[in-house]
Structures are given as C-alpha cells and as structure tokens.
Scaffold this active site. Sequence first.
Site, PDB file in Angstrom:
ATOM      1  N   LEU A  45      -8.846  10.133   1.140  1.00 17.41           N
ATOM      2  CA  LEU A  45      -9.146   9.073   0.180  1.00 17.41           C
ATOM      3  C   LEU A  45      -9.182   7.762   0.921  1.00 17.41           C
ATOM      4  O   LEU A  45      -8.285   7.455   1.689  1.00 17.41           O
ATOM      5  CB  LEU A  45      -8.040   8.986  -0.885  1.00 17.41           C
ATOM      6  N   ASP A  87      -1.448 -10.420   1.893  1.00 18.77           N
ATOM      7  CA  ASP A  87      -1.901  -9.455   2.898  1.00 18.77           C
ATOM      8  C   ASP A  87      -1.552  -9.888   4.306  1.00 18.77           C
ATOM      9  O   ASP A  87      -1.493  -9.065   5.216  1.00 18.77           O
ATOM     10  CB  ASP A  87      -3.416  -9.249   2.794  1.00 18.77           C
ATOM     11  N   HIS A  98       0.830  -1.218   0.000  1.00 17.28           N
ATOM     12  CA  HIS A  98       0.000   0.000   0.000  1.00 17.28           C
ATOM     13  C   HIS A  98       0.861   1.263   0.000  1.00 17.28           C
ATOM     14  O   HIS A  98       1.183   1.805   1.062  1.00 17.28           O
ATOM     15  CB  HIS A  98      -0.906   0.000   1.232  1.00 17.28           C
ATOM     16  N   HIS A 147      -2.134  -1.026   7.114  1.00 14.98           N
ATOM     17  CA  HIS A 147      -1.724  -1.259   5.726  1.00 14.98           C
ATOM     18  C   HIS A 147      -0.618  -0.314   5.294  1.00 14.98           C
ATOM     19  O   HIS A 147       0.048  -0.551   4.298  1.00 14.98           O
ATOM     20  CB  HIS A 147      -2.932  -1.141   4.781  1.00 14.98           C
ATOM     21  N   SER A 164     -12.776  -4.348  -4.307  1.00 13.49           N
ATOM     22  CA  SER A 164     -12.113  -5.581  -3.947  1.00 13.49           C
ATOM     23  C   SER A 164     -13.103  -6.744  -3.818  1.00 13.49           C
ATOM     24  O   SER A 164     -12.816  -7.858  -4.242  1.00 13.49           O
ATOM     25  CB  SER A 164     -11.368  -5.363  -2.629  1.00 13.49           C
ATOM     26  N   HIS A 203     -11.980 -12.916   0.210  1.00 20.39           N
ATOM     27  CA  HIS A 203     -10.755 -13.110   0.982  1.00 20.39           C
ATOM     28  C   HIS A 203     -10.902 -14.236   2.012  1.00 20.39           C
ATOM     29  O   HIS A 203     -10.449 -14.126   3.155  1.00 20.39           O
ATOM     30  CB  HIS A 203     -10.325 -11.809   1.669  1.00 20.39           C
ATOM     31  N   GLU A 251     -18.386  -2.373   9.626  1.00 22.74           N
ATOM     32  CA  GLU A 251     -19.023  -3.652   9.302  1.00 22.74           C
ATOM     33  C   GLU A 251     -20.181  -3.983  10.232  1.00 22.74           C
ATOM     34  O   GLU A 251     -21.187  -4.559   9.805  1.00 22.74           O
ATOM     35  CB  GLU A 251     -17.981  -4.779   9.346  1.00 22.74           C
ATOM     36  N   PHE A 258     -13.718  -9.911   8.513  1.00 22.46           N
ATOM     37  CA  PHE A 258     -14.529  -8.862   9.144  1.00 22.46           C
ATOM     38  C   PHE A 258     -16.004  -9.283   9.206  1.00 22.46           C
ATOM     39  O   PHE A 258     -16.686  -9.048  10.206  1.00 22.46           O
ATOM     40  CB  PHE A 258     -14.400  -7.545   8.386  1.00 22.46           C
TER      41      PHE A 258
END
Lengths: 286, 626
Positions: free
Chosen positions: B183, B431, B33, B73, B351, B423, B372, B397
């Site tokens: 962002l 990751d 990232h 990240h 994603s 994921h 979430e 999550f």
Amino acid sequence: MADEAVVDRLRLKCLDVRRDIIEMVHAGGSGHPGGSLSAVEILTALYFEVMRIRPEEPDWEERDRFILSKGHAAPAIYAVLAERGFFPVEELKTFTAPGTRLQKHIDMHLVPGTELSTGSLGQGLSVGVGMALADRMDGKDRRVYVLIGDGESQEGQIWEAAMTAAQQRLNNLIAFLDYNRCQVDGYVCDICGLEPVEDKWRGFGWHVQRVDGHDLHQILAAVETAQRSEQGPHMIIADTVKGKDISYMENRPEWHARAIAEEEYRVAVADLDSIGRSLARSGGAG
Amino acid sequence: MTGRAEIIAKLEQQALTIRRDILTMVHAAQSGHPGGSLSAADIVTALYFHFMRVDPDDPDWPDRDRFVLSKGHACPVWYSCLAEKGFFPVEELVTLREIDGRLQGHPDMKKTPGVDVTTGSLGQGLSVGVGMALGLKVDGRDARVYVILGDGELNEGQVWEAAMAGAKFGLDNLTAIVDYNNLQLDGHCHEVMPIEPLVDKWRAFNWQVLEIDGHDVAAILGAIEAAQGTLGRPTVIIAHTVKGKGVSYMEGECDWHGRAPDDEQYSQAMAELGADAGELASGLASARKGSPDHAVQQATVESLVPSSGIQALTPGRAGPAPTRDAYGEVLVELGEEIPNLVVLEADIAKSTRTCHFAARFPERFFQFGVAEADMMAAAAGLATTGQIPFASTYAVFGSMRACEQARTFIAYPELNVKIAVSHGGITPANDGVTHQATEDLGIMRTIPGMTVVMPADAYATKALVRAAAAHTGPVYLRFTRDAVPIIYGPDETFEIGKGKVLRQGDDVSLIAIGDMLGVALEAAERLAASGVSAEVIDMHTLKPIDRALVVQTAAKTRRVVTVEDHQIQGGLGSAVAEVLGEELPTKMRRIGLRNTFAESGRYDLLLAKYGMDAGAVAAAVRDLMD
C-alpha cells in the site's frame, strides 16, 4: 526479412551519414563522434525506412516521433535529417559555429525535424512516455521512437520511465539501447555494468529483443516485430561499436567527445572510402 | 531449538511493546504515520533486539552497525526501538513532532540519539547506505548496514541507481529490506505503479534476493543470518507485510498511512495490543489535544476521503483553509472547460488534491508513482503534443528533486507545463524539514522563462490557477498544506505579474507573498494601533515581479519590509531588493527564514519561533523607523 534492395540503399545512406558526421566534427572542432557513429544504422533505418515523416512539413500532425535521449550524438541526427531533406546538407558545416542552428546538443526550436531539446542524459525516455501517452489519449496511431545510451541507463530516471511505460502498457513506444559499451570515463562494465541487461528490461515489464546494431536486416526485422506485437513497450537492445567504421575510434572510450585532427581526418576519410569501394564491389551500390 | 524458540518469543513480545509505543506516539502527536510503522515493527525489532551491534551509551561508536530508515515517515517504529533500547527515555516518545523536541516528524540525525542518517524524502536511503557500507569497508570495520525500504519508494529511480552501485561494489555488508505492505499513499502498489516482478528486478540488478513473511520472526532471523553469511554481493530481503499490522481497523487500510487515531480508536488499538489499564490511561493523558493540530489533522482526514463531488469553499470570508483545497477544486472546473488539460501525479493525489480531478477525468489523469523526475519530463512530453499538463507533488520535490527536468525539459524548450505544488514553505509544519520547501521560490525564480506564483488564500488560488492555465509557458504554482486565512472574496480578480495593494499606508510598505499575506495584514493592524501607517501589498507573482508597484510603493513610504515563507535569500526579499537596488535604493528588512532549517511543530508556533509572525514583522518595521 527486409528487401535486399532496401538494405543496400540504406547501407549506402549509412556511409553518407558517417561521412557527414566526420565532416561536422572535423569542421566544428569539437563534438561527439564515437556515440554518433555507433547509432548510424539505427537512425538511418528509422528515418529512411520506418518512420512516417514529411521532411517538407516537419510539424505534420500525424508524424511519428523520435527522441535522441543521448543528445550528445547530435551529429548523427543532424546528418540523417539533412540527408533526408529536412534542411540543406551544406548546413552541416555550420555545426557549433556562432549563430548556427546546429548546437552541440539539440535545440528543438532551431532544428527542423527534431522533437526535443536533449543533452542532459537519462531523461528522454520519460519525455517519450509523455508523448506516447498523449498519442494514445488522442486516439492517434503514431509511434514514438526513443534512442537511449548505455551510460545513461545508469540514471534512475530511465528506470522510473521504464516502470511507467510498463504500467501504461505503451505499445506505441519503441526504444533502442545503443549498447556500445563505452562511456566518458571508460568501459561501461568497469564504470557500473548493465548486465544482465535483457533481464533488467524484462524485469521492468518490457518486451525485449536483441540485435546487432549495425545489421540493418536485424534492425528492420526487430522494428517490424515490435510494431506487430501487442506486448509493448518495446526495447530493442542493439549491440554496437563506438566509433564504428573509423579504424582508430572503434571501441575506444576516448572518442566519446574529441575533436578530429587533420591527420585523423584523412585516415577517417580513407577508412570510409575503403568501405565505399567494398560496398560498390559487393553490389551494394547497384 | 529451545534457545531459538525463546529468542523468537522474546522478540514477539518486544514487537508488541514497540507497536503500543507507536500508537501512543502518534495518538499523542495527533499526527504521524502509523500504518507503515506497524508493518515494519517485527523487522526493526529483530534488528535492534537481536542483530545489531549498537551501544545506547555511545551512540556514535564507530564500529556500530548502521540502520537507515529510507521510508523515513515510519520513524515512530525507529524512535520506539531506540527508546526501548535505551538511547533516550521512553517517556520522551510522546513528544513526537513537538516544537523544540528531539523527535522530528521525519528522522533527524542532528537531533535524535541513535539516528544514523536523516531521511524522509523517499528513495534516497539506499544510496546513503551504499556510502556507509563503502566507508566501513574502507576503514576495515566489519560493521553492517541495514536499510529499510518502502515498496512505494521503489518507484524512485534513485533506488535503482543505488541497486546498481551496491552490486558493482560487491557490498556484502549491506542488507536492504523491502517492507512490502503493498500500500502506498494513493492506493495499492499495483494500481499506483506496479513494481512486480520484484524478485526478477533485484536479481537483474545482481543482488541476492530472499523473500519472506515480514511478520514471521523466525523467517526474519533466518533471512538476516543468510544475508550475513553471503560474500561478494549485497542482499535484499523482500518482506511481505501488512500495513497497520496488529491493529484490526488499520490492517490493509490505505487511509492509515498518515493519520492519527482518536481516543476511542487508540483505546481499541491498545487493547488489541495487550496494553494494561495503566499504560492506556497514561497514553490517553499524553495527547496534545485541543491544539490547532488536532483540528487540522481531523480536517485533513475528512478531506482525504475522495468525495463524490467537490466540497464548496467556505462561504464568505469564514475560516482558514489550505490553498491546496482550492487548487483541487478549480482543477476540476478547468477540466470541464479545457479538454486538453491533463494532470500528472506522484502518489500524493489525496494530499495535493488532484484526487478530485482523477475521479472526474480518469482518462486525463496520469499516476507516475513516487517518481517525480520521470513525471516532470513526461509532462514535457505531453506538452509537446499540445496538452496542458499540471504536474503536482510537494514543493520540495517538484522544485528540487525534479529541478533539472523543470529547467532543461520544460523551461529551456518553453513548454506549456504547470508545476503545481502543495506543502509550500513551512506549511507542512508537523512533517518537519524534509517536507518543508523553503528554497524553492529562489530556485524556480532563477530559471529563465519560469513564472512563479503563490496565491494567498483560497479565492486567490482559484483565480491564479485559472490565470496560469490561460498563460502560455511554464508556471510554478505553490500552495499551502496547512490552513491559511481567507482574505479575498469570490469576485476578486487577479492578473499574473500585477501585485495588489490591500491597504494604503504612508510609513512603511509590507510586501508579502502567499501564506504570509495574512501575517502582514495582522502586523499592519498592530502597527496602526501604535500610530504607524503600513501599506500592504500582495505580491502573488514573484516572477515576473511587478516592478512598477514595488517602485511606486517604495517612493511613497521610503521603507520596505518583505514577508515570505521562504529563506530570505533568493525569494521575495531578494527580488524586491533587486528592483529597488536598480531603481530606487530604499531601506529594507526581510522577514523569512534566516539561513536555517525549521523543524516539526505547530505552524503558528514555528512562525513565532523563527521570527516570521506579525510581532516579528512589526518589530522589523520599528527597527526600520528608528
């Protein structure tokens, strides 16, 4: 200003609801009297004056929704629903008994007129956001009312929902904070204070009003203002008293959840009888 | 002031070095990232090279100041500062995200010297910082705690829980810095989930609030000094920054949140950051090119671009694709067919691939930001009104952060919500652990009334997502981040709760789920070569499990090996063992993670290292046959 006759009628109804709550928790041998009693005026105003509902048709498509996010105040909503005719008042006696529809925390599949199973704190506002989004998407002018507690305002999910409701400009969402200042472990200000609570909600983009949560005039006026305003979502911070109208329960955190003993029951009934007599004297019964 | 000016000039130079390191690391790893690392570079540099009392020779020195990178990240910026400060060799930076390496895709306190706390799951670092600040006070140490928060993660309610706690405890040794680059993954903050008025929010939570330009070193120094001089309450510094700061083509570009530069882009960036020829050459040489990562990363970047239409699935049985791609595609088809299907998202639409639905049906797409728990309960609310919500996020999550919401507000009232998560397992291989979900199947399977499904490939995904939409009641659908082989054809049919026999055999049954079906098939091939006949079953529905099929195959082969991308407890292995224990006790082996977390690294290498590849399955079969 609401019609005085309306408010008089609601005052009497509040007294009935309080009697029901005491009967239920006494008969059930457990329950949450304090936070049920603090919410009585708000619930009574909503169910007997504000909300578009049909007791004979609980699933009526066009109804307004109400979510009791502080689901432990179930006795209050059960009493109001029964008094409003959703089910027999006699059934209140079955609170928490084996086989009852009246669970200690609300089960939406069992109790006519309830919209959501609650009891795990901090989550009802998010569900209300979902309902309000759906109403807007369907082009319905239904409203969603949510009552949250002060203790559960410490849950981050409340603030997630606050952010989402503001992002979505949910003008059809009206929330009440039952700010009775007591939670299980003590006073809210000692546990993890919410002040400045109005700034918090404004900072999260809500239209905020503050009322005395036991003053029916103020409650009705605030709801009307919210309904007319285009600045939603709406938060009505209601300053309330935990255990309201029961002498030994008022402002006492230990009455969050506690069974009512025989002697305590007699005192509670006497307290409410005395309020009933003074309402009659002041013409409230007329 | 000369002294001050010198300090500032020195820090500015140091920050340039840190920025070059960040580019070199992400380029070498071909993953990571860069955007949010660059935006925080000046702040983290000022902390490490001016303020923080740390000892590279004694990383665990009890009186050290603590640093928490809540936006985990952005770890390249932290690794770079730690290396340049001397906690480990600068040369090690290029091992970012490499298997067996110390520099995980998200910070890991057990692996990297100088990392005080493991992060990577957003919204949680400030709570940890509160705990550290309390602990230091309890011990009477005057060490300070600095927490870097992202702007997107302020959507998480836990940040506001921590804000309330920090103020309540009067933690004047705690300083939070918001890297406000405006962002987040799915776009500008004000579009995804507005956080303004941010100053008012923090003030209303009783913090001292300072607002600065996060690239103005003098302002950074002034603000941190002010925080240090404040008694009785915590300070938050709202630092306005530019994502990708210092690299022209990255500045203010959302696409560079999690994307690696190619050689040309890397060279340009290094030139802009003042690299000399030697540094550039060595950086270029360190890239781990030609690795599957490289291809996957490029493919991901391409599919990140919201398309005008939907890319067709790879025709025939050609090559591997992440099942999340098929989810994104079928979701749009279902949107056309089912008018009350709605999609909820938590800032990772590109994603999870819900971005395609969002583009086609904006009025039925709800962006909840990085929140979430709220999203999951709102899905419940939407379901009560007759909508069919698909709530998407990552598996870790969806199953854990929003677990109670799924349990109490979706499963208990039996609401028709589909929790559709990407994921799954270790498929977010690079990751690292924070983004890998290896407990989720067990958790979801325990919840009454929850149907649990993981399709094996793109075609299975399309069919099973359709089946889930047609099914009334909650369903947990799990997809892969990385590519998995195409196994089925477009006309294959699937039914929830009915496993599929892909290969008949007599000696052993390989019962697999999701991305591990390909592994099981490969193992069966190998076993066939050595004369062992393996039956292979796709148990795409973990719950309700196909009891009849489990018993039938066990009766036939008398040996069962389960193959899953999950811990061996709670998931497929447990479910099959429960059935056989009750119906037909049978010798078993279970393939999966064995009471361990995995790590960052290439997906195929991780499978091999953790005993989950075809070789490991074949070995388990032989062990069972001995």
